[in-house]
Design an enzyme around this catalytic site. Structure first.
Site, PDB file in Angstrom:
ATOM      1  N   GLY A  11      12.686  32.596   7.200  1.00  0.00           N
ATOM      2  CA  GLY A  11      12.210  31.677   6.167  1.00  0.00           C
ATOM      3  C   GLY A  11      11.009  32.272   5.468  1.00  0.00           C
ATOM      4  N   CYS A  12      10.067  31.443   5.147  1.00  0.00           N
ATOM      5  CA  CYS A  12       8.857  31.872   4.437  1.00  0.00           C
ATOM      6  C   CYS A  12       8.100  32.924   5.245  1.00  0.00           C
ATOM      7  CB  CYS A  12       7.971  30.658   4.206  1.00  0.00           C
ATOM      8  SG  CYS A  12       6.335  31.062   3.590  1.00  0.00           S
ATOM      9  N   PHE A  13       7.781  34.042   4.617  1.00  0.00           N
ATOM     10  CA  PHE A  13       7.099  35.105   5.369  1.00  0.00           C
ATOM     11  C   PHE A  13       5.666  34.762   5.723  1.00  0.00           C
ATOM     12  CE2 PHE A  13       7.367  37.651   1.124  1.00  0.00           C
ATOM     13  CZ  PHE A  13       6.315  36.959   0.534  1.00  0.00           C
ATOM     14  N   TRP A  14       5.059  33.793   5.063  1.00  0.00           N
ATOM     15  CA  TRP A  14       3.710  33.369   5.457  1.00  0.00           C
ATOM     16  C   TRP A  14       3.734  32.795   6.872  1.00  0.00           C
ATOM     17  CZ3 TRP A  14       2.717  30.026   0.506  1.00  0.00           C
ATOM     18  CH2 TRP A  14       2.523  30.868  -0.603  1.00  0.00           C
ATOM     19  N   CYS A  15       4.813  32.066   7.197  1.00  0.00           N
ATOM     20  CA  CYS A  15       4.948  31.460   8.533  1.00  0.00           C
ATOM     21  C   CYS A  15       5.165  32.518   9.604  1.00  0.00           C
ATOM     22  CB  CYS A  15       6.127  30.489   8.563  1.00  0.00           C
ATOM     23  SG  CYS A  15       5.965  29.074   7.464  1.00  0.00           S
TER      24      CYS A  15
END
Length: 182
Positions: A11-15
């Site tokens: 999913g989101c690479f920030w996570c």
């Protein structure tokens, strides 16, 4: 010390970056894009879902400290690998659950860990994680680096990322980086 790199998309690479940065044996995590058809993609282009890329991270780690299999166990525990092309409100192929092994040995390990997760019934639904060949890893723009660390009070960070990091800390306490005594 021989370092290795794992390419993972949850999913989101920030996570995913925030989760993996805290693991013992991990020396660097870089957000990026892989698995698409457009050379040198930008964040804006990938967000359209039309480049074919997934948001991924490149995890540089020491296999003598943490194994590829254990990285994958953290990966599967900290995102939902049962939702096709989706993580929460993030929808599109760019948010797919993917593992991009560097070689056949890593692919074999990925299949074995997936079988282990499935056999345990950890998610109560079949895994949809794709094992895809890695063609090229394109580093994301620098402003994505350490996003959670730099923006802990942003709404997305508090509501989406912080619970994933807290879950990882609880489930993998024995895998966390040791902090020096004060």
């Amino acid at each position: 010390m021989t370092m290795a790199t794992a390419i993972l998309g949850g999913g989101c690479f920030w996570c995913t970056e925030a989760v993996f940065e805290e693991l013992e044996g991990v020396s660097a995590v870089k957000s990026g894009y892989a698995g698409g058809q457009v050379p040198n993609p930008t964040y804006e282009a990938v967000c359209t879902g039309r480049t074919g890329h997934a948001e991924v991270i490149a995890v540089t780690y020491d296999p003598a400290v943490i194994s590829y299999a254990d990285l994958l166990r953290v990966f599967f525990a900290t995102h939902d690998p049962t939702t096709l092309n989706r993580q929460g409100n993030d929808v599109g192929t760019q948010y797919r659950s993917t593992i991009m092994p560097a070689n056949e040995e890593e692919a074999k390990t990925a299949r074995a860990v997936m079988a282990e997760i499935e056999a345990r019934g950890a998610w109560g639904a079949p895994l949809v994680t794709k094992i895809e060949p890695l063609d090229v890893f394109y580093p994301a723009e620098d402003y994505h680096d350490d996003y959670f660390a730099r923006n802990p009070n942003a709404g997305y960070c508090r509501v989406i990322i912080a619970p994933k990091v807290a879950k990882m800390r609880k489930e993998f306490i024995d895998r966390l980086k040791k902090t020096p005594a004060a």
